[in-house]
Design a protein around this motif. Structure first.
Motif, PDB file in Angstrom:
ATOM      1  N   TYR A  64     -17.929 -11.464 -38.753  1.00  0.00           N
ATOM      2  CA  TYR A  64     -19.292 -10.948 -38.619  1.00  0.00           C
ATOM      3  C   TYR A  64     -19.772 -10.383 -39.951  1.00  0.00           C
ATOM      4  N   GLY A  65     -21.087 -10.208 -40.061  1.00  0.00           N
ATOM      5  CA  GLY A  65     -21.657  -9.796 -41.345  1.00  0.00           C
ATOM      6  C   GLY A  65     -21.918  -8.313 -41.483  1.00  0.00           C
ATOM      7  N   THR A  66     -21.544  -7.523 -40.499  1.00  0.00           N
ATOM      8  CA  THR A  66     -21.899  -6.105 -40.474  1.00  0.00           C
ATOM      9  C   THR A  66     -21.382  -5.337 -41.682  1.00  0.00           C
ATOM     10  N   PHE A  67     -20.157  -5.624 -42.133  1.00  0.00           N
ATOM     11  CA  PHE A  67     -19.558  -4.883 -43.241  1.00  0.00           C
ATOM     12  C   PHE A  67     -19.578  -5.658 -44.556  1.00  0.00           C
ATOM     13  N   ARG A  96     -29.510  -3.481 -50.384  1.00  0.00           N
ATOM     14  CA  ARG A  96     -30.151  -4.405 -51.315  1.00  0.00           C
ATOM     15  C   ARG A  96     -29.362  -5.712 -51.405  1.00  0.00           C
ATOM     16  N   GLU A  97     -28.055  -5.605 -51.546  1.00  0.00           N
ATOM     17  CA  GLU A  97     -27.228  -6.814 -51.616  1.00  0.00           C
ATOM     18  C   GLU A  97     -27.290  -7.599 -50.310  1.00  0.00           C
ATOM     19  N   ARG A  98     -27.277  -6.896 -49.185  1.00  0.00           N
ATOM     20  CA  ARG A  98     -27.358  -7.596 -47.899  1.00  0.00           C
ATOM     21  C   ARG A  98     -28.687  -8.325 -47.741  1.00  0.00           C
ATOM     22  N   SER A  99     -29.754  -7.720 -48.284  1.00  0.00           N
ATOM     23  CA  SER A  99     -31.058  -8.368 -48.219  1.00  0.00           C
ATOM     24  C   SER A  99     -31.097  -9.610 -49.112  1.00  0.00           C
ATOM     25  N   LEU A 100     -30.556  -9.506 -50.323  1.00  0.00           N
ATOM     26  CA  LEU A 100     -30.526 -10.645 -51.239  1.00  0.00           C
ATOM     27  C   LEU A 100     -29.679 -11.791 -50.695  1.00  0.00           C
ATOM     28  N   CYS A 101     -28.594 -11.441 -50.022  1.00  0.00           N
ATOM     29  CA  CYS A 101     -27.703 -12.467 -49.456  1.00  0.00           C
ATOM     30  C   CYS A 101     -28.146 -12.925 -48.074  1.00  0.00           C
ATOM     31  N   LYS A 102     -29.212 -12.320 -47.547  1.00  0.00           N
ATOM     32  CA  LYS A 102     -29.743 -12.662 -46.220  1.00  0.00           C
ATOM     33  C   LYS A 102     -28.654 -12.594 -45.151  1.00  0.00           C
ATOM     34  N   VAL A 103     -27.917 -11.480 -45.182  1.00  0.00           N
ATOM     35  CA  VAL A 103     -26.793 -11.315 -44.262  1.00  0.00           C
ATOM     36  C   VAL A 103     -27.254 -11.322 -42.805  1.00  0.00           C
ATOM     37  N   LYS A 104     -28.327 -10.606 -42.495  1.00  0.00           N
ATOM     38  CA  LYS A 104     -28.778 -10.521 -41.109  1.00  0.00           C
ATOM     39  C   LYS A 104     -29.261 -11.863 -40.576  1.00  0.00           C
ATOM     40  N   GLU A 105     -29.817 -12.687 -41.474  1.00  0.00           N
ATOM     41  CA  GLU A 105     -30.322 -13.996 -41.039  1.00  0.00           C
ATOM     42  C   GLU A 105     -29.212 -15.032 -40.896  1.00  0.00           C
ATOM     43  N   SER A 106     -28.143 -14.892 -41.656  1.00  0.00           N
ATOM     44  CA  SER A 106     -27.129 -15.948 -41.709  1.00  0.00           C
ATOM     45  C   SER A 106     -25.800 -15.584 -41.056  1.00  0.00           C
ATOM     46  N   THR A 107     -25.677 -14.352 -40.535  1.00  0.00           N
ATOM     47  CA  THR A 107     -24.433 -13.953 -39.878  1.00  0.00           C
ATOM     48  C   THR A 107     -24.737 -13.265 -38.552  1.00  0.00           C
ATOM     49  N   HIS A 108     -23.696 -13.117 -37.750  1.00  0.00           N
ATOM     50  CA  HIS A 108     -23.821 -12.401 -36.483  1.00  0.00           C
ATOM     51  C   HIS A 108     -23.419 -10.941 -36.671  1.00  0.00           C
ATOM     52  N   SER A 109     -23.919 -10.087 -35.795  1.00  0.00           N
ATOM     53  CA  SER A 109     -23.630  -8.653 -35.862  1.00  0.00           C
ATOM     54  C   SER A 109     -22.378  -8.316 -35.062  1.00  0.00           C
ATOM     55  N   TRP A 167     -21.839  -5.410 -33.840  1.00  0.00           N
ATOM     56  CA  TRP A 167     -22.277  -4.570 -32.723  1.00  0.00           C
ATOM     57  C   TRP A 167     -22.695  -5.430 -31.524  1.00  0.00           C
ATOM     58  N   ALA A 168     -23.379  -6.541 -31.778  1.00  0.00           N
ATOM     59  CA  ALA A 168     -23.802  -7.412 -30.682  1.00  0.00           C
ATOM     60  C   ALA A 168     -22.590  -7.957 -29.925  1.00  0.00           C
ATOM     61  N   TRP A 169     -21.537  -8.276 -30.672  1.00  0.00           N
ATOM     62  CA  TRP A 169     -20.327  -8.785 -30.025  1.00  0.00           C
ATOM     63  C   TRP A 169     -19.628  -7.679 -29.228  1.00  0.00           C
ATOM     64  N   LEU A 170     -19.506  -6.477 -29.823  1.00  0.00           N
ATOM     65  CA  LEU A 170     -18.828  -5.374 -29.136  1.00  0.00           C
ATOM     66  C   LEU A 170     -19.543  -4.971 -27.851  1.00  0.00           C
ATOM     67  N   ASN A 171     -20.863  -5.132 -27.828  1.00  0.00           N
ATOM     68  CA  ASN A 171     -21.647  -4.659 -26.690  1.00  0.00           C
ATOM     69  C   ASN A 171     -21.792  -5.683 -25.576  1.00  0.00           C
ATOM     70  N   GLN A 172     -21.178  -6.834 -25.720  1.00  0.00           N
ATOM     71  CA  GLN A 172     -21.150  -7.779 -24.610  1.00  0.00           C
ATOM     72  C   GLN A 172     -20.349  -7.168 -23.451  1.00  0.00           C
ATOM     73  N   PRO A 173     -20.819  -7.308 -22.220  1.00  0.00           N
ATOM     74  CA  PRO A 173     -20.129  -6.657 -21.086  1.00  0.00           C
ATOM     75  C   PRO A 173     -18.649  -7.010 -21.000  1.00  0.00           C
ATOM     76  N   GLU A 174     -18.302  -8.267 -21.297  1.00  0.00           N
ATOM     77  CA  GLU A 174     -16.895  -8.662 -21.197  1.00  0.00           C
ATOM     78  C   GLU A 174     -16.038  -8.077 -22.307  1.00  0.00           C
ATOM     79  N   GLU A 175     -16.673  -7.609 -23.393  1.00  0.00           N
ATOM     80  CA  GLU A 175     -15.938  -6.992 -24.496  1.00  0.00           C
ATOM     81  C   GLU A 175     -16.024  -5.468 -24.453  1.00  0.00           C
TER      82      GLU A 175
END
Length: 253
Positions: free
Chosen positions: A165-168, A174-187, A189-197
């Motif tokens: 995941y791209g969270t860390f 600034r670097e995360r914005s330049l690398c477009k981390v949010k657009e190109s990786t999964h979070s 937190w989203a994985w941890l918050n799935q009911p099965e996880e």
């Protein structure tokens, strides 16, 4: 300092990996590693900041060399001590996002290799691990007050060093914005918050505590985090079975 902290951690890892160590040598080398001393100093400083805020009503300025390492250790722990909302699973994720990720802890520099690697860069340091260790100390002293358990802390450590995941990723926003981390990786937190996880990381004994939790920082109250430092040495099967039984008992009641 990062190098001092890294050397301390390396000595402790070597001790935990030594199958021939005797009890006398274990205690001496544990003390000489100074890791538990770093844990005590961190918790003591966080308690000082929390005390100024809670008991004296003062404004507190916390400032380290660059404000992205020990500063974040103190501010995050002080909030965990003071604010019951930060002790929930969602609140703790928000605390990490706000105080560590958005505030600019340089994860890429600090966690460039394995934490216990012998080949280390000058800027590598287990600062985030020290934070997680301090959180574990709080969870041990207040077993009902944190909604999440040890497994979440271990998962966070693993993902800080190697993650799908791209969270860390990167060192700051600034670097995360330049690398477009949010657009190109999964979070993460989203994985941890799935009911099965999500249920895997919850503390079955959790009970909302609206009070400030003041940890004891006396030497006899600071313990080695065996679940982390001995995780590959000590079998965890029986511990996992015990926690599973606790969950079933709580659900049954």
């Amino acid at each position: 300092r990062g190098r001092v902290l890294q050397d301390s951690f390396s000595r402790l890892v070597e001790l935990c990996s030594d199958p021939a160590v005797t009890m006398e040598r274990w205690l001496g080398r544990l003390d000489s590693s100074r890791w538990l001393g770093h844990v005590k100093a961190t918790l003591s400083t966080a308690c000082l900041a929390a005390q100024c805020l809670d008991r004296e009503g003062c404004t507190v300025l916390v400032h380290g060399a660059e404000g992205t390492d020990t500063t974040l250790l103190v501010t995050a722990l002080a909030q965990l001590i003071l604010d019951p909302a930060c002790r929930t699973l969602d609140g703790f994720q928000g605390l990490l996002e706000r105080e560590w990720i958005q505030a600019g802890h340089p994860f890429q520099l600090r966690c460039a290799r394995s934490a216990s690697s012998h080949a280390r860069g000058k800027q590598e340091a287990p600062v985030f691990l020290l934070f997680l260790d301090c959180v574990w100390q709080l969870s041990r002293q207040f077993p009902l007050s944190l909604e999440f358990g040890e497994q979440l802390l271990l998962t966070l450590f693993d993902n800080a060093y190697a993650s799908a995941y791209g969270t860390f990723l990167c060192n700051n926003e600034r670097e995360r914005s330049l690398c477009k981390v949010k657009e190109s990786t999964h979070s993460l937190w989203a994985w941890l918050n799935q009911p099965e996880e999500r249920h895997k990381y919850l503390n079955p004994l959790y009970s909302h505590n609206p009070l400030v939790i003041w940890p004891c920082v006396e030497p006899q109250s600071i313990q080695l985090w065996q679940g982390f430092f001995l995780r590959w040495i000590r079998p965890s099967q029986h511990l996992e079975e015990a926690w599973g039984q606790i969950r079933r008992l709580v659900q049954g009641n």
